[in-house]
Design a protein around this motif. Sequence first.
Motif, PDB file in Angstrom:
ATOM      1  N   PRO A 164      29.391   1.916 -16.196  1.00 12.98           N
ATOM      2  CA  PRO A 164      27.970   2.249 -16.038  1.00 12.98           C
ATOM      3  C   PRO A 164      27.338   2.638 -17.362  1.00 12.98           C
ATOM      4  O   PRO A 164      28.024   2.896 -18.353  1.00 12.98           O
ATOM      5  CB  PRO A 164      28.018   3.441 -15.070  1.00 12.98           C
ATOM      6  CG  PRO A 164      29.342   4.081 -15.341  1.00 12.98           C
ATOM      7  CD  PRO A 164      30.278   2.953 -15.688  1.00 12.98           C
ATOM      8  N   GLY A 165      26.021   2.720 -17.347  1.00 16.18           N
ATOM      9  CA  GLY A 165      25.266   3.127 -18.516  1.00 16.18           C
ATOM     10  C   GLY A 165      24.037   3.897 -18.090  1.00 16.18           C
ATOM     11  O   GLY A 165      23.873   4.278 -16.928  1.00 16.18           O
ATOM     12  N   LEU A 166      23.127   4.132 -19.052  1.00 10.67           N
ATOM     13  CA  LEU A 166      21.930   4.908 -18.749  1.00 10.67           C
ATOM     14  C   LEU A 166      21.006   4.203 -17.767  1.00 10.67           C
ATOM     15  O   LEU A 166      20.140   4.849 -17.177  1.00 10.67           O
ATOM     16  CB  LEU A 166      21.184   5.213 -20.057  1.00 10.67           C
ATOM     17  CG  LEU A 166      21.909   6.160 -21.021  1.00 10.67           C
ATOM     18  CD1 LEU A 166      21.055   6.406 -22.256  1.00 10.67           C
ATOM     19  CD2 LEU A 166      22.234   7.478 -20.342  1.00 10.67           C
ATOM     20  N   GLY A 167      21.161   2.905 -17.599  1.00 11.61           N
ATOM     21  CA  GLY A 167      20.343   2.195 -16.626  1.00 11.61           C
ATOM     22  C   GLY A 167      20.599   2.635 -15.192  1.00 11.61           C
ATOM     23  O   GLY A 167      19.787   2.351 -14.298  1.00 11.61           O
ATOM     24  N   ARG A 168      21.691   3.354 -14.952  1.00 13.87           N
ATOM     25  CA  ARG A 168      22.036   3.809 -13.601  1.00 13.87           C
ATOM     26  C   ARG A 168      21.789   5.302 -13.412  1.00 13.87           C
ATOM     27  O   ARG A 168      22.310   5.909 -12.479  1.00 13.87           O
ATOM     28  CB  ARG A 168      23.502   3.486 -13.309  1.00 13.87           C
ATOM     29  CG  ARG A 168      23.804   1.997 -13.279  1.00 13.87           C
ATOM     30  CD  ARG A 168      25.272   1.713 -13.048  1.00 13.87           C
ATOM     31  NE  ARG A 168      25.751   2.312 -11.803  1.00 13.87           N
ATOM     32  CZ  ARG A 168      27.027   2.229 -11.397  1.00 13.87           C
ATOM     33  NH1 ARG A 168      27.920   1.589 -12.154  1.00 13.87           N
ATOM     34  NH2 ARG A 168      27.405   2.800 -10.267  1.00 13.87           N
TER      35      ARG A 168
END
Length: 449
Positions: free
Chosen positions: A310-314
């Motif tokens: 995951p990343g900051l988009g989630r």
Amino acid sequence: MIPSPARRFLARHTRRAWEPAVRLARPLTEALVTGAPDPARPRSRRLTRRVPRALGLLPFRTIDLVLLGDLALTFVLFGGGLSYLETEAAAARSPLDQQGLMFAALAFSLPLALRDRWPLAAWRSAFLLVPLGTVVSRQFLHEVPYTAAASIMYVLVVYAVAVRCERHITVGVWIVSFLAAWMIHPNSTALVVGTVSVTVLFGYNVRARRLAAGLLAQEERRSERALAAQAALEERARIARELHDVVAHHMSVIAIQAEAVPLQASGDARRLEEGLKEIRALSLAAMTEMRRVLGVLREGDGHADTAPQPGLGRLEELADTARSAGLVVTLKLVGDLARLPTAVSLSAYRIAQESLSNAMRHAPGSTVSLKVARYGAELHVQVTNSAGHRSPEPSESPESPESPDERGHMGHGLIGMRERVSVLGGRLWVGPTGTGFAVTAILPISEDA
């Protein structure tokens, strides 16, 4: 001249005859002259008090209640003993003057003032002063020449020696006490020896229990450090596996680009050059991530989790999950977060995830402020939560250095945060703020990442 076999026989038997004397001389010598007590144990907070501000001119800042109690008891024994001796001397019409009675009262009380700081010196002074005081008092004390003050003082001094000194020194004190009691008043030897024996055994038992408790605490600290180190290694291996996926992603893109660029260029030198520049940038990013993997990986188990990371988009999805668990989450994003290096985005997400998890565990129902902001070449992640419906227990507080997270007993939250930040060369602050708790991480954004 004595033949050699006879000389060896004589030397062997002479040495055997002297061995008991040598064994006996050692405890006596150390008790009377050369022995030294163990260092004093640190005093607990219940036995110390800070000096009031009104007495700020005093040369010390804390008051030792044990030492203060010894001084007070010394004064009481001196005053009470002096009154008793004066009464008995008057009843017996003794010719002793006031100075002699005061000396006897001091001899039966003064060593008590030394027992806390210098227990062996206190006993040695008692060993010298009590017989001298007894010489004065026995002129009108015909039955037992020991006053109550002398008995109390000597028992407390012997107890201090038994607690603070090694066993052979304590044995020497017992032997000297027995010999002194027999020479001063043979009829009361049994009573004196029985009292001193009980005191010595009780003090030795206290000393043994303290030493065992100290060794146990030392072993517990060593075990906790080993568990924390193991937790750190496990967390580093997990982080390295995640970074492994980032590197694999870069290498896959490089392979595809290396195959597609010549086909797309179709002989166009400019398009071929642009494609090669892009491959070079991806290669540098992969090398950077690979260095990070090698920096944190300690043990490889041959398995890697290949699921997408995951990343900051989630973050919105993460905040919704926390809200469904009862938290009131406020999410604020500042700056361009779309073009962040994968490792930075992943680490920021994991820090926010662990902070929200800690808030769920230790402050259920709290209000949480989650802010992720990009300022130039730095990414700031700040998570602050209120106290919630209940205050965290001392044993479970995430900010406590003795908390389960720190010891590795219930997850590796704070350890994982520190490892992720250190891998990227950033900074991390964790600790209480008001009635709640705050986590602040600053992650550098490298151009080649």
